[in-house]
Enzyme design. Structure first.
Site, short mmCIF file in Angstrom:
data_model
loop_
_atom_site.label_atom_id
_atom_site.label_comp_id
_atom_site.label_asym_id
_atom_site.label_seq_id
_atom_site.Cartn_x
_atom_site.Cartn_y
_atom_site.Cartn_z
CG MET A 193 -1.97 -1.11 1.19
SD MET A 193 -3.04 -1.11 2.66
CE MET A 193 -1.94 -1.87 3.87
CB CYS A 224 -2.19 0.53 -8.46
SG CYS A 224 -2.39 2.20 -7.75
#
Length: 338
Positions: free
Chosen positions: A29, A111
């Site tokens: 992340m 993503c």
């Protein structure tokens, strides 16, 4: 040798020639899974922790931010996620990543951020699987360590092509597939479709990891049952909860609580890693998440604001003691254990 078909998340998992100690992973992340956070998650007992996304071309051009993201977290297993849109840069970055000690290289095709997809990276690659495969071939060809791939279900609900991409990637040599159960166009809206992930399991013979909306042991088991995956990956639920993957794997019982010493330890690690000026700012989001996990409404807003804006590390630590000790809050490291 670890068996690769089990709903027992405490069991090891074999990925290529690398043995993962359990089957509950921390997702990569951006802005979160830096080296200090990964080390915390690993020390609690996560089976796998993955770096922030590293942009391959920027890395090879020597960009300082990417070089920092490439750094290992002083743990036995270093896993780096690479992103890009050109095979040349992905291959060179894979070689550099392995030379810097990576044991596994993960390719980002999941993503959904606009700044990534407008550059035809991340989940935008799922719009052109032939081009996506040039990147897979480049990384697999350049690396001697196992290569894994993280993706979404597809670009939108009209192009659910995760099973096809997974099969092609497996045929090219990818050793593990992770699927977030949403399309790119969903971003993080609605619910992750774990049932849809099962079609990927039917298409491959390497470990499958299910990702999306896994917030604790209960949802982890539900995701496994629906997807027939071999492992789970915890993402946003780990904000302020680096112990969560370990809790999902049954490696942490969640009884010790968010103590001032624990929060200060993380804060000190951030300052050491980034330097004081940058680290004190980078740490604020983590302080905010820890505050959210404290079930105590008696902390004055002015005190929270002071802690979140101070530029003096000693003052921040003093304020951490004050904030987390007010009325002896009985916070628990189980805020997301559902």
């Amino acid at each position: 040798m670890p068996e690769n078909s089990s709903s027992d998340l405490s069991k090891p998992l074999l990925v290529g020639n690398v043995t993962l100690r359990n089957r509950a992973f921390l997702a990569p992340m951006s802005g979160v899974t830096d080296a200090p956070f990964r080390k915390l998650a690993w020390d609690f007992g996560a089976g796998l922790v993955v770096s922030e996304m590293v942009a391959s071309q920027a890395l090879m051009e020597g960009e300082g931010e990417m070089l920092l993201k490439l750094k290992a977290a002083e743990i036995p297993l270093h896993v780096v996620q690479l992103a890009g849109r050109e095979a040349k840069w992905m291959a060179l970055a894979a070689q550099m990543t392995e030379a810097n000690g990576a044991h596994i290289i993960d390719i980002n095709m999941g993503c959904p951020a606009k700044r990534v997809t407008t550059g035809y990276s991340g989940s935008a690659l799922m719009r052109d699987l032939d081009h996506a495969m040039t990147l897979v071939d480049a990384v697999v060809g350049a690396a001697t360590v196992p290569v894994t791939l993280k993706m979404r279900l597809g670009w939108d609900d009209k192009t659910i092509n995760a099973p096809e991409l997974a099969k092609r990637a497996r045929d090219a040599g990818v050793q593990m597939i992770t699927v977030h159960g949403r399309t790119r166009c969903q971003f993080y809206k609605g619910n992750a479709d774990w049932n849809a992930v099962k079609a990927v399991k039917d298409a491959i013979d390497v470990p499958l990891v299910v990702n999306g909306d896994i917030s604790g042991p209960k949802t982890a088991q539900e995701a496994l049952d629906a997807s027939c995956a071999d492992a789970v990956m915890v993402g946003r639920a780990a904000y302020g909860a680096p112990w969560l993957p370990a809790q999902v794997a049954g490696q942490f019982n969640g009884e010790s609580g968010v103590t001032p010493d624990f929060v200060k330890k993380h804060h000190e690690a951030m300052l050491s890693f980034y330097g004081i000026q940058s680290g004190i700012r980078q740490a604020r989001k983590h302080l905010g998440w820890y505050l959210e996990g404290v079930k105590n409404n008696s902390v004055p807003a002015s005190l929270k604001l002071q802690m979140m804006t101070s530029l003096d590390p000693q003052e921040v630590h003093s304020l951490i003691d004050q904030v987390f000790n007010i009325d002896n809050p009985s916070s628990s490291m189980t805020k997301t254990a559902a």
